[in-house]
Every structure is written in structure tokens, then in C-alpha cells.
Design a protein around this motif. Structure first.
Motif, PDB file in Angstrom:
ATOM      1  N   LEU A 178      15.112   5.174  -8.625  1.00 55.96           N
ATOM      2  CA  LEU A 178      14.671   4.573  -9.881  1.00 55.96           C
ATOM      3  C   LEU A 178      14.867   3.054  -9.867  1.00 55.96           C
ATOM      4  CD1 LEU A 178      16.084   7.142 -12.464  1.00 55.96           C
ATOM      5  CD2 LEU A 178      13.814   7.065 -11.428  1.00 55.96           C
ATOM      6  N   ILE A 179      13.874   2.366 -10.412  1.00 58.41           N
ATOM      7  CA  ILE A 179      13.978   0.911 -10.579  1.00 58.41           C
ATOM      8  C   ILE A 179      13.453   0.543 -11.974  1.00 58.41           C
ATOM      9  CG2 ILE A 179      13.920   0.122  -8.174  1.00 58.41           C
ATOM     10  CD1 ILE A 179      10.901  -0.059  -8.340  1.00 58.41           C
ATOM     11  N   SER A 180      13.826  -0.636 -12.418  1.00 58.36           N
ATOM     12  CA  SER A 180      13.388  -1.083 -13.746  1.00 58.36           C
ATOM     13  C   SER A 180      12.274  -2.097 -13.598  1.00 58.36           C
ATOM     14  CB  SER A 180      14.576  -1.745 -14.444  1.00 58.36           C
ATOM     15  OG  SER A 180      14.874  -1.070 -15.597  1.00 58.36           O
ATOM     16  N   GLY A 181      11.037  -1.647 -13.641  1.00 62.28           N
ATOM     17  CA  GLY A 181       9.912  -2.568 -13.403  1.00 62.28           C
ATOM     18  C   GLY A 181       9.518  -2.531 -11.942  1.00 62.28           C
ATOM     19  N   ILE A 182       8.239  -2.673 -11.686  1.00 62.67           N
ATOM     20  CA  ILE A 182       7.714  -2.363 -10.348  1.00 62.67           C
ATOM     21  C   ILE A 182       8.285  -3.214  -9.212  1.00 62.67           C
ATOM     22  CG2 ILE A 182       5.631  -3.806 -10.662  1.00 62.67           C
ATOM     23  CD1 ILE A 182       4.157  -1.652  -8.977  1.00 62.67           C
ATOM     24  N   ASN A 183       8.567  -4.470  -9.486  1.00 59.85           N
ATOM     25  CA  ASN A 183       9.009  -5.310  -8.373  1.00 59.85           C
ATOM     26  C   ASN A 183      10.514  -5.572  -8.374  1.00 59.85           C
ATOM     27  OD1 ASN A 183       6.472  -5.618  -7.122  1.00 59.85           O
ATOM     28  ND2 ASN A 183       5.868  -6.974  -8.798  1.00 59.85           N
ATOM     29  N   SER A 184      11.261  -4.665  -9.001  1.00 62.01           N
ATOM     30  CA  SER A 184      12.715  -4.901  -9.045  1.00 62.01           C
ATOM     31  C   SER A 184      13.408  -4.098  -7.939  1.00 62.01           C
ATOM     32  CB  SER A 184      13.254  -4.539 -10.416  1.00 62.01           C
ATOM     33  OG  SER A 184      13.084  -3.160 -10.605  1.00 62.01           O
ATOM     34  N   LYS A 185      14.728  -4.302  -7.864  1.00 60.56           N
ATOM     35  CA  LYS A 185      15.491  -3.668  -6.780  1.00 60.56           C
ATOM     36  C   LYS A 185      16.345  -2.535  -7.328  1.00 60.56           C
ATOM     37  CE  LYS A 185      15.835  -7.679  -3.826  1.00 60.56           C
ATOM     38  NZ  LYS A 185      15.792  -8.964  -4.526  1.00 60.56           N
ATOM     39  N   THR A 186      16.672  -1.569  -6.471  1.00 68.51           N
ATOM     40  CA  THR A 186      17.506  -0.442  -6.924  1.00 68.51           C
ATOM     41  C   THR A 186      18.864  -0.942  -7.413  1.00 68.51           C
ATOM     42  OG1 THR A 186      18.075  -0.151  -4.620  1.00 68.51           O
ATOM     43  CG2 THR A 186      16.523   1.420  -5.531  1.00 68.51           C
ATOM     44  N   ASP A 187      19.388  -1.989  -6.761  1.00 70.17           N
ATOM     45  CA  ASP A 187      20.709  -2.507  -7.154  1.00 70.17           C
ATOM     46  C   ASP A 187      20.717  -3.015  -8.588  1.00 70.17           C
ATOM     47  OD1 ASP A 187      21.535  -1.964  -4.706  1.00 70.17           O
ATOM     48  OD2 ASP A 187      21.666  -4.049  -3.981  1.00 70.17           O
ATOM     49  N   ASP A 188      19.562  -3.411  -9.064  1.00 69.68           N
ATOM     50  CA  ASP A 188      19.504  -3.970 -10.422  1.00 69.68           C
ATOM     51  C   ASP A 188      19.300  -2.887 -11.478  1.00 69.68           C
ATOM     52  OD1 ASP A 188      19.751  -6.463  -9.317  1.00 69.68           O
ATOM     53  OD2 ASP A 188      17.574  -6.764  -9.142  1.00 69.68           O
ATOM     54  N   PHE A 189      19.162  -1.636 -11.054  1.00 70.79           N
ATOM     55  CA  PHE A 189      18.943  -0.576 -12.039  1.00 70.79           C
ATOM     56  C   PHE A 189      20.241  -0.337 -12.823  1.00 70.79           C
ATOM     57  CE2 PHE A 189      18.162   3.887 -13.381  1.00 70.79           C
ATOM     58  CZ  PHE A 189      16.993   3.642 -14.092  1.00 70.79           C
ATOM     59  N   ALA A 190      20.115  -0.198 -14.137  1.00 71.10           N
ATOM     60  CA  ALA A 190      21.310  -0.173 -14.990  1.00 71.10           C
ATOM     61  C   ALA A 190      22.235   1.010 -14.693  1.00 71.10           C
ATOM     62  CB  ALA A 190      20.874  -0.142 -16.451  1.00 71.10           C
ATOM     63  N   LEU A 191      21.665   2.116 -14.302  1.00 67.34           N
ATOM     64  CA  LEU A 191      22.490   3.307 -14.041  1.00 67.34           C
ATOM     65  C   LEU A 191      22.860   3.322 -12.563  1.00 67.34           C
ATOM     66  CD1 LEU A 191      23.402   5.649 -15.809  1.00 67.34           C
ATOM     67  CD2 LEU A 191      21.307   6.840 -15.201  1.00 67.34           C
ATOM     68  N   LYS A 192      24.148   3.155 -12.292  1.00 69.36           N
ATOM     69  CA  LYS A 192      24.529   2.976 -10.881  1.00 69.36           C
ATOM     70  C   LYS A 192      24.780   4.310 -10.169  1.00 69.36           C
ATOM     71  CE  LYS A 192      24.447  -1.466 -11.449  1.00 69.36           C
ATOM     72  NZ  LYS A 192      23.222  -2.137 -11.178  1.00 69.36           N
ATOM     73  N   ASN A 193      25.233   5.301 -10.938  1.00 72.25           N
ATOM     74  CA  ASN A 193      25.591   6.561 -10.298  1.00 72.25           C
ATOM     75  C   ASN A 193      24.337   7.414 -10.073  1.00 72.25           C
ATOM     76  OD1 ASN A 193      26.560   8.971  -9.516  1.00 72.25           O
ATOM     77  ND2 ASN A 193      27.807   9.366 -11.345  1.00 72.25           N
ATOM     78  N   THR A 194      23.824   7.376  -8.849  1.00 74.62           N
ATOM     79  CA  THR A 194      22.536   8.023  -8.589  1.00 74.62           C
ATOM     80  C   THR A 194      22.627   9.548  -8.505  1.00 74.62           C
ATOM     81  OG1 THR A 194      22.848   7.698  -6.246  1.00 74.62           O
ATOM     82  CG2 THR A 194      21.541   6.037  -7.403  1.00 74.62           C
ATOM     83  N   SER A 195      23.872  10.082  -8.489  1.00 66.91           N
ATOM     84  CA  SER A 195      23.939  11.551  -8.473  1.00 66.91           C
ATOM     85  C   SER A 195      24.399  12.085  -9.836  1.00 66.91           C
ATOM     86  CB  SER A 195      24.863  12.032  -7.347  1.00 66.91           C
ATOM     87  OG  SER A 195      26.079  11.316  -7.454  1.00 66.91           O
ATOM     88  N   GLY A 196      24.583  11.172 -10.787  1.00 68.10           N
ATOM     89  CA  GLY A 196      25.020  11.600 -12.129  1.00 68.10           C
ATOM     90  C   GLY A 196      23.926  12.339 -12.887  1.00 68.10           C
TER      91      GLY A 196
END
Ligand SMILES: Nc1ncnc2c1ncn2[C@@H]1O[C@H](COP(=O)(O)OP(=O)(O)OP(=O)(O)O)[C@@H](O)[C@H]1O
Length: 653
Positions: A178-196
Motif C-alpha cells: 500500500l502507498i498513499s498516492g501513485i508516486n509515493s513510497k511504501t516507507d511514507d505510508f502511514a500504517l507501518k505494520n504491514t502484517s497488522g
């Protein structure tokens, strides 16, 4: 690749005969335009505003049309950023290019190319279904429904300041993260826990919508990239299919749009297609160049042609314009008759009434007309523009502050009524506006019936409707034009009920063109009309801002991109606030004060200053004769009082 294609002098003369006036030519001392028109290799064309780059591209297309169909069955692709730009191309050369505007050629927006050639086929292949819709509004509505029905109680989501905006902005990157906006990075996604749990719920939402074929525009690029990754041979097929690819207004491509075109049609220099990118980096005022530096998106090619002379503006305007160009540009005026008018600075004060700035501008033009500095029968419109056109609270000046009628005028031309007859009884007393209202009424019926334009999956606009009819049903096209004329004349005479009956009869044939019958629109068609009471009739026809009996047109800088004006009044407007207190900067006169005083903008200037410079560059490069810039006295005193009066004529409103 078609057999050797040669562009001859005769071809160029043919294009000149269609596109230019008798005393104009593509030739000049440098022959920059001719070089571009003749060139059929992979190149970039960088050209200054008003240099005739779009005209030169049209010339090349007119010439190639006469060489179609190519022996190898390949076609030509022309891509631009907006539907307006595409409509412009169709309007200019459509009637001379019957082959160019049909199979195997493609003329459309970047979005429609990606939808049609990549996203839709891939979706169909994977799911055996058709995509329901690629449209941001529709997509956002479905996300809102999903939130209301499924995610409403999610604690993490509800803590967010703008929950819905956050959800609507979620995209997948190519690895389905998941990313926030098409050209953004995964690190910038607000939810950090990807298995939550919440992360998984959000991925699920995205997957459900995708599987249902409900896509936002960005999702089409996601599918397109998946398609190209899974079937790399698609690239070769597209290169074979389109031997010439022209991208106009290249500077407006965002990075994901640039990358996909580059991947397919440049292919690290190994493409079979001839790929030409045309534009002006300094005029990037859409998405391109905002999140990324434009140089990072549109990297220069070794093979680059230039057009440095403008047929539009005078030397005096060119001198001023240089300073607002982010990429140092050698901007020259090559007009044969050069106006001596200096750009004008109009200084207004709090005690000036709202429309005084525009009226002062009108008085100036009238004066210059009597002095023969502006021709009496000037060719191009006179416009007043500003960057920000929405009304703002407080002391923040935007376009409506310069013209109290601005918003009202705009809203009336777009007024939507809830019945067919309401469009008739509320119509204005002038032919053009009645014609406009009638067309809006037909478009509304198409929307109610959910008829979309298959070229771009959007609802029809006036020009796309005419284009569709002209191409697919000439008889209905001619009939609609006649009917609109007939109905408008009758409405002026007050024969509304006759018109209403005739429209109802006409609708069967009209909807039949789209393969449908009246269904969901029956209620709209038969509903009783409602008269909208206008409190002050004069609001809708302000007589104060007219020259030669024509109203000055008001609009945003974005809306006049690509246009030529006789005179342009650029009205400074409030955009964001940088800094605080006395030194806060929000207006062009503040952020760009050095550029007004002959200092070039530099790479080290901040992001908002650069953005302001791009907007000013586009606005300032429209006029053939007079450029005026309106600035408040306080800002003039603080930032511009030492401006060079040999360059700018300074006058008080
Ligand atoms: N060869 C020419 N000789 C004279 N006038 C020309 C020539 N080519 C274009 N023009 C005129 O110059 C003006 C600008 O042309 P055009 O819109 O093609 O420029 P552009 O470079 O695409 O502008 P912009 O950068 O603002 O989009 C138009 O009024 C056009 O008719």
C-alpha cells in the motif's frame, strides 16, 4: 516501420496553406520549424511559448495523413495531457485528416491510451470480465460506501484527521504494497505494520474494488505496469502498431505517465517506434514538476531540437518573461510587426471598488486602440486571469475580489436543472447561451442514462459529443446542429412548449445513436419545470467590462494555457502562506519580486516560488500586444517600488 517517408517542400507548402495565413510561412532565418516538421527520428522538441510548436506538429500530422495508410499496416499515435488539447487538435485538422482519426491510428489523452491498450485488455484477460469504470469520482464514491459499510468502526482509521481522503488516496505499488498516492513510497505510508489487521483490511478493500473493476485513474497505470511485466512482448506489439508516436505538452506528464511511455516507446533506445516529445519545460503547471523536479521526469535527450522565437509576443514581453523561466530559455520575439507597448503594472488600493482594476485595464486598451497601438479589429481575445479563482475568506485576494460577478457568471453557465423544461424556461435571452443550455440539457440526459464516451470512459462534453456524432453518425450530427438553431430561435420568441414537444420527439433518434432508449431519464424529461428567480437580472450581464461590445473573459491561468490573447491582465492572487508576520509571502508580487526586477529565477529558489514562476510564465506569455499585472499598493511599496520603469510602465488604478 513504414517504408522511407520523405517530407518535401511541396508537403510543407500544403500544410502552410491550411494552417497559416497567406503572408505567413514556416520558413525563417533559422528554419527551426521546418527542421522539426521534416524530422522523422526519435527526438525531443523544446520550444518557447507562442513559437508555433503545436502548429508545427499539426503540420507534420497533415503531411503524414497524406502518406497513410502505411504499407506495413502500422499507425500514428498522438498523445496529449488533457481532453481539451486533443479536441483542439481534432478541431484544427480533423476535417483534413479522415485517415489519421481512425484505425489503426490513435489520437487521445495519455489516460485513454493506458486504459484502452493496457489496463482494459489485462483486466479482461485476468478476470474474463470488463472493467466497470475508470473514474476518480465513481471510485471515491465506492470507497466511501465501503468505509460506511465495512470499516466504519475501525479505531485506527477514525483517528485520522481525514479518514475518507486517506482511504480514497490508497494505491497499490507494483508489489501490491500500500502507498498513499501513485508516486509515493511504501516507507511514507502511514500504517507501518504491514502484517497488522488494519493493513490487511485496507489491502482487502483495494483488492475487492479492483476485482469488481472499479478503478481510479491511477489504478489503470498499476494494471498497465503489471501487464507489461507479465507480457513483455506487448511492448514490441505496440511499437510495431505505432510507427510514429508524438507527445504534445510533454512537460505536463507526471512521472508515472512519462515512465510508461518511455518504457514502451523509447525502450532504452531500442524502440521500433519513432518517438517525439514536444513541449516547454517552463510551462509545466499541472502535476508534472510539482512532486518531482521536472528535470528528473523529462530528462533531456541527446537529439533535441529547439524553437527559440515566438510569433506571439513582443520584445518587451520577451525581456520580462526570461526571468520567470525556470530552465534558462533563450526567448526571442520574431513577430514582424512589433508593438512598442511596455508591460504595465497596475497598482490598486483598498479604496478601489471591486471592478476598478479591470475597468482601468479596459480604459488602457481603449486608449491604445485610439493611438493605433492595439488594432481596432484585434484578432485574439482580451482576458483577465489569475492563478486562484476560488473565493477565499478574510483578506485573501483571489479572482472574485476583482470582479464581483465572476462566480455568479460562472455558476449560471453551469447551472443544472432537474427537468428538461426547466432548461427552457430558465434560459437566458441570448442565442449563444440558449444554445449552450440546450446542449447542457442533452448532456444531462446522457449522464442520467449513464452513457459514457468509450474513448475515455468519461461522460460526454459538448465537444466530445459533437466529435462523436461527426465521426459516427453524420446525419445526426447535422440534424443536431439544425435542431439547436431552430430551438434556440423559437425559445427567444417564447415558443417554449413547441420546443419542448419537439425535443421529446427528437430524443428517440438522439439516444438511438448510443444504442439506448429513454429509461432512467423519463422522470427528468416529463417533470414540471421550476422557474429560478434571479434577484438582480443585471448580475448576469455586466456591461462594465466590455470592449468592442465583447465581454472581457475571466478565468484561471490553467484555463488559458496554449491560448493567444491580444491583451492579458494577470491579477495577483493569494496562494498558501510562506513564513509569518510581516514577511509572510502569499502573492506573486511577494514570491517573485526579484523576477519582476530582472533577476532570473534559480534552482535554489524554494518550491512555491518556482511553482508561482511557472504559473506567471504561462500567464505572461499569452498576449500579442499588452501584458498588465495588478498588484496591491502595500505589496508594491514593500516589494516592487524600485522596479525598472524603463521596462515596466507603472500606473495607479
Ligand atoms: N509559422 C508561423 N508564422 C506565423 N505565425 C505563426 C506560425 N506558427 C504559429 N503561428 C501563430 O503563433 C501563435 C502561437 O502558435 P501555437 O499555439 O502553435 O504556439 P505554441 O508554441 O504551441 O504556444 P504555447 O506554448 O503557448 O502552447 C498562433 O497565433 C499561431 O497562429
Amino acid at each position: 516501420m513504414p517504408a522511407e517517408t520523405n517530407i518535401t517542400d511541396k508537403d510543407i507548402k500544403y500544410a502552410e496553406s491550411i494552417l497559416l495565413d497567406a503572408d505567413e510561412s514556416f520558413e525563417d532565418d533559422k528554419n527551426e520549424r521546418i527542421d522539426f516538421i521534416r524530422n522523422l527520428e526519435t527526438i525531443d522538441l523544446h520550444a518557447v511559448p507562442g513559437s508555433g510548436k503545436t502548429t508545427a506538429l499539426l503540420a507534420k500530422l497533415l503531411i503524414l495523413e497524406r502518406k497513410l495508410p502505411f504499407e506495413d499496416g502500422s499507425g500514428i499515435m498522438v498523445i496529449s495531457h488533457t481532453n481539451n488539447a486533443i479536441d483542439e487538435i481534432k478541431n484544427e485538422i480533423g476535417e483534413y485528416c479522415p485517415k489519421l482519426f481512425s484505425y489503426p491510428n490513435f489520437i487521445g489523452t495519455i489516460q485513454s491510451f493506458v486504459n484502452q491498450y493496457l489496463a482494459k485488455p489485462f483486466f479482461n484477460q485476468v478476470t474474463k470480465e470488463k472493467i466497470s469504470k475508470i473514474n476518480d469520482d465513481f471510485y471515491n464514491e465506492r470507497v466511501e460506501n465501503y468505509y460506511n459499510n465495512v470499516l466504519r468502526d475501525n479505531f485506527w482509521l477514525n483517528k485520522r484527521a481525514n479518514t475518507l481522503g486517506f482511504l480514497q488516496n490508497i494505491r497499490f505499488n507494483e508489489n501490491n504494497m500500500l502507498i498513499s498516492g501513485i508516486n509515493s513510497k511504501t516507507d511514507d505510508f502511514a500504517l507501518k505494520n504491514t502484517s497488522g489487521k488494519t493493513y490487511r483490511k485496507l489491502s482487502k478493500m483495494k483488492n475487492i474494488l479492483l476485482n469488481q473493476g472499479i478503478l481510479c485513474y491511477d489504478d489503470a497505470y498499476y494494471l498497465a505496469n503489471k501487464y507489461l511485466k507479465k507480457y513483455p512482448e506487448i511492448k514490441n506489439l505496440l511499437q510495431k502498431r505505432f510507427s510514429y508516436v508524438f507527445v504534445d505538452e510533454m512537460q505536463d506528464m507526471d512521472i508515472h505517465q512519462h515512465n510508461i511511455l518511455e518504457k514502451i516507446f523509447y525502450n532504452n533506445g531500442n524502440s521500433k517506434s519513432i518517438y517525439q516529445r514536444i513541449g516547454d519545460r517552463n510551462q509545466a503547471i499541472y502535476s508534472g514538476g510539482t512532486n518531482f523536479k521536472l528535470e528528473e521526469i523529462w530528462k533531456s535527450r541527446e537529439n533535441t531540437l529547439k524553437i527559440t522565437g515566438s510569433y506571439r509576443f513582443s520584445k518587451n514581453i520577451a525581456t520580462v518573461l526570461q526571468n520567470f523561466a525556470l530552465n534558462s530559455a533563450d526567448i526571442k520575439s520574431i513577430k514582424s510587426e512589433n508593438t512598442k507597448l511596455k508591460p504595465h503594472l497596475l497598482i490598486y488600493n483598498d479604496y478601489n471598488s471591486q471592478c476598478e482594476v479591470i475597468q482601468r485595464f479596459i480604459r488602457l486598451i481603449n486608449k491604445f486602440k485610439t493611438e493605433n497601438k492595439i488594432p481596432e479589429d484585434y484578432k485574439y481575445p482580451i482576458k483577465a486571469v489569475s492563478w486562484i479563482t476560488k473565493e477565499k475568506e478574510g483578506n485573501k485576494i483571489t479572482l472574485p475580489d476583482y470582479c464581483p460577478k465572476f462566480n455568479k457568471n460562472r455558476s449560471t453557465s453551469k447551472t443544472e436543472y432537474n427537468s428538461l423544461e426547466s432548461y427552457l424556461i430558465n434560459s437566458k435571452n441570448n442565442f449563444k447561451e440558449i444554445n449552450n443550455d440546450l446542449l447542457n440539457m442533452l448532456l444531462k440526459i446522457l449522464r442520467i442514462e449513464k452513457v459514457v464516451n468509450s474513448d475515455n470512459d468519461r461522460y460526454y462534453t459538448k465537444s466530445s459529443l459533437f466529435w462523436y456524432l461527426k465521426k459516427n453518425n453524420k446525419e445526426q450530427y447535422e440534424k443536431l446542429k439544425l435542431k439547436l438553431y431552430d430551438w434556440s430561435t423559437k425559445i427567444i420568441k417564447g415558443n417554449n412548449s413547441e420546443v419542448s414537444e419537439d425535443i421529446k420527439d427528437y430524443l428517440d433518434g438522439f439516444l438511438g445513436v448510443f444504442g439506448i432508449e429513454k429509461n432512467k431519464s423519463i422522470e427528468f424529461i416529463n417533470k414540471d419545470p421550476k422557474k429560478i428567480i434571479i434577484e438582480d437580472e443585471t448580475d448576469f450581464d455586466c456591461h462594465l467590462c466590455k470592449i468592442n461590445n465583447k465581454k472581457i473573459e475571466l478565468g484561471s491561468v490553467h484555463s488559458v494555457k496554449g491560448e493567444t490573447h491580444t491583451a492579458t491582465l494577470y491579477l495577483e492572487s493569494f496562494y498558501q502562506k510562506d513564513g509569518s508576520g510581516e514577511n509572510a509571502k502569499s502573492y506573486e508580487s511577494q514570491r517573485l519580486n526579484k523576477q519582476f526586477k530582472n533577476e532570473k529565477i534559480t534552482d535554489s529558489d524554494n518550491k512555491r516560488t518556482k511553482k508561482s514562476a511557472r504559473i506567471a510564465y504561462v500567464g505572461f506569455s499569452r498576449p500579442t500586444h499588452l501584458l498588465a499585472f495588478a498588484v496591491h499598493k502595500d505589496r508594491y511599496d514593500k516589494y516592487l517600488s524600485d522596479i525598472n520603469e524603463d521596462v515596466w510602465e507603472v500606473i495607479e488604478v
